[in-house]
Design a protein around this motif. Sequence first.
Motif, PDB file in Angstrom:
ATOM      1  N   ILE A  83       0.767  -1.327  -0.366  1.00  0.00           N
ATOM      2  CA  ILE A  83      -0.068   0.681  -0.048  1.00  0.00           C
ATOM      3  C   ILE A  83       1.011   1.382   0.270  1.00  0.00           C
ATOM      4  N   GLY A  84       1.720   1.308   0.728  1.00  0.00           N
ATOM      5  CA  GLY A  84       3.113   2.296   0.372  1.00  0.00           C
ATOM      6  C   GLY A  84       3.462   3.133  -1.075  1.00  0.00           C
ATOM      7  N   LEU A  88       2.179   6.382  -2.342  1.00  0.00           N
ATOM      8  CA  LEU A  88       3.749   7.576  -2.642  1.00  0.00           C
ATOM      9  C   LEU A  88       3.474   7.577  -4.633  1.00  0.00           C
ATOM     10  N   LEU A  89       2.983   6.587  -5.172  1.00  0.00           N
ATOM     11  CA  LEU A  89       2.694   6.981  -5.943  1.00  0.00           C
ATOM     12  C   LEU A  89       1.780   8.126  -7.202  1.00  0.00           C
ATOM     13  N   ALA A  90       1.080   7.372  -6.169  1.00  0.00           N
ATOM     14  CA  ALA A  90      -0.507   9.022  -6.156  1.00  0.00           C
ATOM     15  C   ALA A  90      -0.241   9.786  -6.140  1.00  0.00           C
ATOM     16  N   VAL A 146       5.075  10.231   2.107  1.00  0.00           N
ATOM     17  CA  VAL A 146       5.045  11.578   1.637  1.00  0.00           C
ATOM     18  C   VAL A 146       5.962  12.349   1.367  1.00  0.00           C
ATOM     19  N   ALA A 147       7.020  12.182   1.966  1.00  0.00           N
ATOM     20  CA  ALA A 147       8.638  12.446   1.126  1.00  0.00           C
ATOM     21  C   ALA A 147       9.067  11.262  -0.238  1.00  0.00           C
ATOM     22  N   THR A 153       7.904  12.450  -7.911  1.00  0.00           N
ATOM     23  CA  THR A 153       7.708  14.239  -8.822  1.00  0.00           C
ATOM     24  C   THR A 153       7.995  14.150 -10.198  1.00  0.00           C
ATOM     25  N   PRO A 154       9.658  14.815  -9.582  1.00  0.00           N
ATOM     26  CA  PRO A 154       9.815  15.029 -10.949  1.00  0.00           C
ATOM     27  C   PRO A 154      10.377  14.476 -11.827  1.00  0.00           C
TER      28      PRO A 154
END
Length: 280
Positions: A83-84, A88-90, A146-147, A153-154
């Motif tokens: 799930i983690g 994070l990918l979401a 979250v981190a 993201t980039p």
Amino acid sequence: MTTAVATLSPKTARPLGYWLATAFLVLVVVAAALAPLVTPYDPDAVDFAATLAPVSPEHLLGADQSGRDLLSRVLHGARTSLIGPLVLLAIASALGVALGTLAAWHRGWVDAVVSRLTDVMYAFPGLLFVVLIVAVFGNGMTTAVVALGLAYTPTIAKYTRSVALGECGKPYIDAYRVQGMGGFTICVRHLVPNMARSIVGYLVVLFGEGLMSLATLSFLGFGAQPPSSDWGLMVKEGQPAIVQGAFLPVLVPGAAIALVVVSFNVIGVRLADRMGVRGT
């Protein structure tokens, strides 16, 4: 197009490795979902009489230094370990796809700003970025997820931009513009959905990397905290047992991580190849 499709025989279209990886992941997901029903012991149940127990009918994968059943722990740990990366990918996808699409659509100074921003984040080591965030907001799985979402993201933004630049040059974009449709509507209703297949294939490959990253943070003590049965934390907690000649507390969660990551990579690469063929 005809040549590419003709070269795809049934065997090459459905390789054995792809189906084995898919079957394994389905098995892992089902076992994780049914963990409370199928595991023989509570994952946190301590039994010092079974300390470092080997493989046996009572403990099919052995026990750790606290006598906790490794099979029960690895199945329960599959929940957080799977799930983690998904969460994070979401987070990374929501931000990365928006930034990449924005840059490709507007180009000019908007593209330049987004590109420079992603370049700066690329130049900054991802793990160090995550550690800094954890240092500010504290340890824990939520902070780590979250981190890492921000750190990924980039990567997704750059990939989305490259796909969107090619998609923006297609005739249907000009057709919608001629009809008077606004840029935001075109992007949301047509551009992003048409890129979805390519992006999803890329995300499947990134899933394995995200799982490894979260396991690394848990191993370093920044992610999941005891008594969690997260796989990365299990590897860390099992290290002292190696001195006593017991390798199962490290080998079992380590093998679970490796097999899941390899399976996601096999499936992701195959999906990317298939989408690439269809897109030509």
